[in-house]
Design a protein around this motif. Structure first.
Motif, PDB file in Angstrom:
ATOM      1  N   GLN A  41     -31.585 -12.713   2.693  1.00  0.00           N
ATOM      2  CA  GLN A  41     -31.264 -14.091   2.342  1.00  0.00           C
ATOM      3  C   GLN A  41     -30.469 -14.753   3.467  1.00  0.00           C
ATOM      4  N   GLU A  78     -34.227 -18.496  -7.935  1.00  0.00           N
ATOM      5  CA  GLU A  78     -33.018 -19.003  -8.574  1.00  0.00           C
ATOM      6  C   GLU A  78     -33.263 -19.378 -10.020  1.00  0.00           C
ATOM      7  N   GLU A 100     -38.052 -24.620  -4.666  1.00  0.00           N
ATOM      8  CA  GLU A 100     -37.471 -23.496  -3.923  1.00  0.00           C
ATOM      9  C   GLU A 100     -38.209 -23.097  -2.654  1.00  0.00           C
ATOM     10  N   ARG A 178     -34.960 -22.917  -0.639  1.00  0.00           N
ATOM     11  CA  ARG A 178     -34.338 -21.601  -0.491  1.00  0.00           C
ATOM     12  C   ARG A 178     -35.072 -20.776   0.551  1.00  0.00           C
ATOM     13  N   VAL A 209     -30.350 -21.127   3.940  1.00  0.00           N
ATOM     14  CA  VAL A 209     -31.801 -21.223   3.842  1.00  0.00           C
ATOM     15  C   VAL A 209     -32.426 -20.023   4.544  1.00  0.00           C
TER      16      VAL A 209
END
Length: 233
Positions: A41, A78, A100, A178, A209
């Motif tokens: 991530q 999410e 996302e 995301r 991001v």
């Protein structure tokens, strides 16, 4: 039930894709098979390899433009928790694209006669951002990417290749998804524009991001990349 270990946001497991060439005796081609990698991530993850290896196809499988023939694409959503993008319901995929997942192609696809400003603002408007706020934010991105204000109300179809690429990037980054999938983000850009885009990539990952990119411009991207996956032919 599949779970994704922190700090990963995406697990690609044993992914394979085939295409049937209906105009060439129905023959089958297999760009790749048994592709496996994990993406952290907030990282910049570069997919590298020779032309024709299937790098862009992997991005399109993650965005679900293409259906896969084997394997899983586990995404830590999410909204939905762990989702297998390879097999998820179309309604879930549509929602993920809206909220996302982002994809920036090398090639601009827009409706004729829609102004560049509206094209750039569209991802925010789809999310429910008031139109005036979305247009204001779009103007900031177009200005940052050095698209002249006199062009903002023109159709992007009248733009040069480099201008279209910069507009594509503005539209991709404006929504801060995301996960952002970038296909050759610096391919048609001059040195100044390339520097701006590299700064945008660094700022986006700093905000959390996650970016997956395919690029032949290895020298430009590699210094920023946290991980690189080499795709064998």
């Amino acid at each position: 039930m599949h779970t994704i270990d922190a700090p990963y946001i995406l697990n690609v497991e044993n992914l394979g894709k085939q295409f049937q060439l209906h105009l060439v005796d129905g023959r089958i081609i297999t760009p790749f098979i048994d592709v496996t990698f994990n993406v952290r991530q907030g990282s910049l993850f570069m997919i590298s390899g020779k032309s024709g290896a299937g790098k862009t196809t992997i991005l399109k499988c993650i965005y679900r433009t293409y259906l896969t023939n084997q394997g899983h694409i586990w995404y830590d959503s999410e909204e939905f928790g762990t989702v297998d993008i390879a097999s998820a319901d179309e309604n879930i995929i549509s929602r993920l694209r809206e909220q996302e997942l982002g994809f920036c192609s090398q090639f601009l696809k827009v409706l004729p006669r829609v102004p560049a400003l509206d094209v750039t603002a569209e991802p925010l408007i789809r999310r429910g951002v008031p139109r005036n706020e979305a247009l204001e934010e779009a103007s900031r991105w177009l200005a940052r990417l050095q698209i002249e204000e006199s062009r903002w109300l023109a159709s992007p179809l009248t733009f040069s290749g480099g201008e279209q690429q910069r507009l594509n990037l503005a539209r991709a980054f404006i929504a801060e998804p995301r996960i952002l999938l970038l296909d050759e983000p610096t391919a048609s850009l001059d040195a100044v524009s390339k520097s701006i885009v590299l700064d945008m990539i660094g700022e986006a990952t700093a905000k959390g991001v996650t970016i997956l990119t395919v690029s032949h411009d290895i020298a430009a991207i590699q210094d920023l990349a946290d991980d690189t996956f080499w795709l064998e032919v």
